[in-house]
Design a protein around this motif. Structure first.
Motif, PDB file in Angstrom:
ATOM      1  N   ARG A   1      -0.461 -35.917  21.386  1.00  0.00           N
ATOM      2  CA  ARG A   1       0.351 -36.136  20.310  1.00  0.00           C
ATOM      3  C   ARG A   1      -0.131 -37.794  20.154  1.00  0.00           C
ATOM      4  N   GLY A   2      -0.268 -37.856  18.597  1.00  0.00           N
ATOM      5  CA  GLY A   2      -0.833 -39.252  18.291  1.00  0.00           C
ATOM      6  C   GLY A   2       0.656 -40.555  18.360  1.00  0.00           C
ATOM      7  N   ASP A   3       0.030 -41.656  18.364  1.00  0.00           N
ATOM      8  CA  ASP A   3       0.984 -42.532  18.445  1.00  0.00           C
ATOM      9  C   ASP A   3       1.885 -42.766  17.164  1.00  0.00           C
ATOM     10  N   SER A   4       3.225 -43.139  17.035  1.00  0.00           N
ATOM     11  CA  SER A   4       3.942 -43.205  16.091  1.00  0.00           C
ATOM     12  C   SER A   4       3.586 -44.169  15.077  1.00  0.00           C
ATOM     13  N   GLY A   5       3.658 -43.798  13.840  1.00  0.00           N
ATOM     14  CA  GLY A   5       2.978 -44.805  12.830  1.00  0.00           C
ATOM     15  C   GLY A   5       4.122 -45.937  12.555  1.00  0.00           C
ATOM     16  N   SER A   6       3.513 -46.991  11.944  1.00  0.00           N
ATOM     17  CA  SER A   6       4.444 -48.041  11.468  1.00  0.00           C
ATOM     18  C   SER A   6       5.381 -47.611  10.399  1.00  0.00           C
ATOM     19  N   PRO A   7       6.685 -48.029  10.571  1.00  0.00           N
ATOM     20  CA  PRO A   7       7.658 -47.584   9.424  1.00  0.00           C
ATOM     21  C   PRO A   7       7.230 -47.996   8.166  1.00  0.00           C
ATOM     22  N   GLY A   8       7.480 -47.027   7.195  1.00  0.00           N
ATOM     23  CA  GLY A   8       6.942 -47.269   5.651  1.00  0.00           C
ATOM     24  C   GLY A   8       7.926 -48.372   4.798  1.00  0.00           C
ATOM     25  N   MET A   9       7.469 -48.524   3.705  1.00  0.00           N
ATOM     26  CA  MET A   9       8.313 -49.563   2.920  1.00  0.00           C
ATOM     27  C   MET A   9       9.547 -48.720   2.418  1.00  0.00           C
ATOM     28  N   HIS A  10      10.648 -49.353   2.176  1.00  0.00           N
ATOM     29  CA  HIS A  10      11.872 -49.048   1.392  1.00  0.00           C
ATOM     30  C   HIS A  10      11.718 -48.693  -0.079  1.00  0.00           C
ATOM     31  N   GLY A  11      12.133 -47.110  -0.290  1.00  0.00           N
ATOM     32  CA  GLY A  11      11.815 -46.708  -1.574  1.00  0.00           C
ATOM     33  C   GLY A  11      12.731 -47.298  -2.365  1.00  0.00           C
ATOM     34  N   LEU A  12      12.557 -47.271  -3.730  1.00  0.00           N
ATOM     35  CA  LEU A  12      13.531 -47.742  -4.763  1.00  0.00           C
ATOM     36  C   LEU A  12      14.639 -47.031  -4.974  1.00  0.00           C
ATOM     37  N   SER A  13      15.664 -47.600  -5.246  1.00  0.00           N
ATOM     38  CA  SER A  13      17.052 -46.890  -5.247  1.00  0.00           C
ATOM     39  C   SER A  13      17.017 -46.182  -6.530  1.00  0.00           C
ATOM     40  N   GLY A  14      17.700 -44.824  -6.195  1.00  0.00           N
ATOM     41  CA  GLY A  14      17.884 -43.830  -7.250  1.00  0.00           C
ATOM     42  C   GLY A  14      18.817 -44.309  -8.391  1.00  0.00           C
ATOM     43  N   GLU A  15      18.741 -43.510  -9.443  1.00  0.00           N
ATOM     44  CA  GLU A  15      19.782 -43.841 -10.653  1.00  0.00           C
ATOM     45  C   GLU A  15      21.222 -43.391  -9.818  1.00  0.00           C
ATOM     46  N   LYS A  16      22.156 -44.007 -10.627  1.00  0.00           N
ATOM     47  CA  LYS A  16      23.626 -44.052 -10.240  1.00  0.00           C
ATOM     48  C   LYS A  16      23.865 -42.681 -10.904  1.00  0.00           C
ATOM     49  N   GLY A  17      24.354 -41.828 -10.021  1.00  0.00           N
ATOM     50  CA  GLY A  17      25.112 -40.426 -10.674  1.00  0.00           C
ATOM     51  C   GLY A  17      26.229 -40.532 -11.406  1.00  0.00           C
ATOM     52  N   ALA A  18      26.642 -39.246 -12.103  1.00  0.00           N
ATOM     53  CA  ALA A  18      27.631 -39.340 -12.998  1.00  0.00           C
ATOM     54  C   ALA A  18      29.178 -39.688 -12.246  1.00  0.00           C
ATOM     55  N   GLN A  19      29.942 -39.886 -12.560  1.00  0.00           N
ATOM     56  CA  GLN A  19      31.449 -39.931 -12.064  1.00  0.00           C
ATOM     57  C   GLN A  19      32.017 -38.550 -11.760  1.00  0.00           C
ATOM     58  N   GLY A  20      32.219 -38.401 -10.567  1.00  0.00           N
ATOM     59  CA  GLY A  20      32.882 -37.027 -10.278  1.00  0.00           C
ATOM     60  C   GLY A  20      34.472 -37.004 -10.506  1.00  0.00           C
ATOM     61  N   GLU A  21      34.719 -35.850 -10.571  1.00  0.00           N
ATOM     62  CA  GLU A  21      36.330 -35.657 -10.821  1.00  0.00           C
ATOM     63  C   GLU A  21      37.136 -35.794  -9.564  1.00  0.00           C
ATOM     64  N   CYS A  22      38.165 -36.566  -9.839  1.00  0.00           N
ATOM     65  CA  CYS A  22      39.109 -36.758  -8.624  1.00  0.00           C
ATOM     66  C   CYS A  22      39.863 -35.645  -8.221  1.00  0.00           C
ATOM     67  N   ALA A  23      39.879 -35.683  -6.736  1.00  0.00           N
ATOM     68  CA  ALA A  23      40.518 -34.444  -6.403  1.00  0.00           C
ATOM     69  C   ALA A  23      42.199 -34.777  -6.356  1.00  0.00           C
ATOM     70  N   VAL A  24      42.840 -33.515  -6.757  1.00  0.00           N
ATOM     71  CA  VAL A  24      44.179 -33.495  -6.966  1.00  0.00           C
ATOM     72  C   VAL A  24      44.697 -32.839  -6.090  1.00  0.00           C
ATOM     73  N   ALA A  25      45.695 -33.358  -5.229  1.00  0.00           N
ATOM     74  CA  ALA A  25      46.568 -32.292  -4.344  1.00  0.00           C
ATOM     75  C   ALA A  25      47.350 -31.379  -5.027  1.00  0.00           C
ATOM     76  N   PRO A  26      47.183 -30.337  -4.286  1.00  0.00           N
ATOM     77  CA  PRO A  26      47.993 -29.306  -4.812  1.00  0.00           C
ATOM     78  C   PRO A  26      49.440 -29.753  -4.771  1.00  0.00           C
ATOM     79  N   ARG A  27      50.436 -28.987  -5.977  1.00  0.00           N
ATOM     80  CA  ARG A  27      51.604 -29.160  -6.079  1.00  0.00           C
ATOM     81  C   ARG A  27      52.496 -28.198  -6.340  1.00  0.00           C
ATOM     82  N   SER A  28      53.533 -28.114  -5.812  1.00  0.00           N
ATOM     83  CA  SER A  28      54.588 -27.252  -5.968  1.00  0.00           C
ATOM     84  C   SER A  28      56.095 -27.701  -5.848  1.00  0.00           C
TER      85      SER A  28
END
Length: 241
Positions: A75-102
């Motif tokens: 097994r070879g020696d561990s390589g040096s850490p790579g550079m941080h990748g670019l931040s991805g695009e912001k995802g679409a806003q999800g739906e808010c979870a609604v507690a069940p009602r009765s």
């Protein structure tokens, strides 16, 4: 005489043997072939000859069969850490979870006859029942969401004693009693209980046997039945499955 001697001298000189050859002027008979000589001993090895020139490249041979896989290498020696990748695009806003009602609340209609013993009391005027879990025709609440519920009953009592139970699937979970003491005006009796329910469980209100059926309703006073979900078992609820 001198010319004769000169001629004889020439003849004599021409008949002399040169290099073991007999001149043609003195022909003789061929001799008997001699016995072959004995083979001589093997001579010493000769020296290696000089290297020849490089020949032209030959035609490539056919491809051989694939060999067996070799053993894994270390097994070879561990390589040096790579550079941080670019931040991805912001995802679409999800739906808010609604507690069940009765939840529901219903009351008894005015000027209604006393309820029958050992039968569900019909609170037939629905005030709120958005999920439709309460049935005003039968007076029963049917669980759709597993969880803990709170049920409360407020009864106006007038001119007779009252005893009622909150029942789950026909079994009493809480019982309440008000004795009539000849009071000139209506009194009240309230009670409630927390009940754990699973889907299809039923809850209703029922008076006891005898003359203890003093539910009363009028323009100025009501008798009500209320129930609502306190918290659900989310892991078992279809809303959060």
């Amino acid at each position: 005489m001198k010319p004769l001697l000169f001629l004889l001298g020439l003849i004599a000189s021409s008949c002399q043997i040169e290099d073991n050859k007999i001149p043609s002027l003195c022909p003789g008979q061929p001799g008997i072939p001699g016995t072959p000589g004995i083979h001589g001993s093997q001579g010493l090895p000769g020296r290696d000859g000089r290297d020849g020139r490089d020949g032209a490249a030959g035609i490539p041979g056919e491809k051989g069969e694939i060999g067996q896989p070799g053993l894994p290498g270390p097994r070879g020696d561990s390589g040096s850490p790579g550079m941080h990748g670019l931040s991805g695009e912001k995802g679409a806003q999800g739906e808010c979870a609604v507690a069940p009602r009765s939840a529901f609340t219903a009351k008894r209609a005015e000027s209604r006859a006393p309820p029958l013993a050992d039968q569900p009391i019909r609170f037939d005027v629905v005030l709120i029942n958005e999920q439709g879990h309460y049935d005003a025709d039968t007076g029963k609440f049917t669980c759709q969401i597993p969880g803990v519920y709170y049920f409360a009953v407020h009864a106006t009592v007038y001119r007779t004693s009252l005893q009622f139970d909150i029942l789950k699937n026909g079994q009493s979970v809480a019982s309440f009693f008000q004795f009539y003491g000849n009071w000139p005006k209506p009194t009240s009796l309230s009670g409630g209980a927390l009940v754990r329910l699973e889907p299809e469980d039923e809850v209703w209100v029922q008076v006891g046997v005898g003359d203890y059926f003093g539910f009363y309703s009028s323009i100025k006073t009501d008798s009500t039945f209320t129930g609502f979900l306190v918290y659900s078992y989310w892991q078992n609820s279809a809303v959060f499955a």
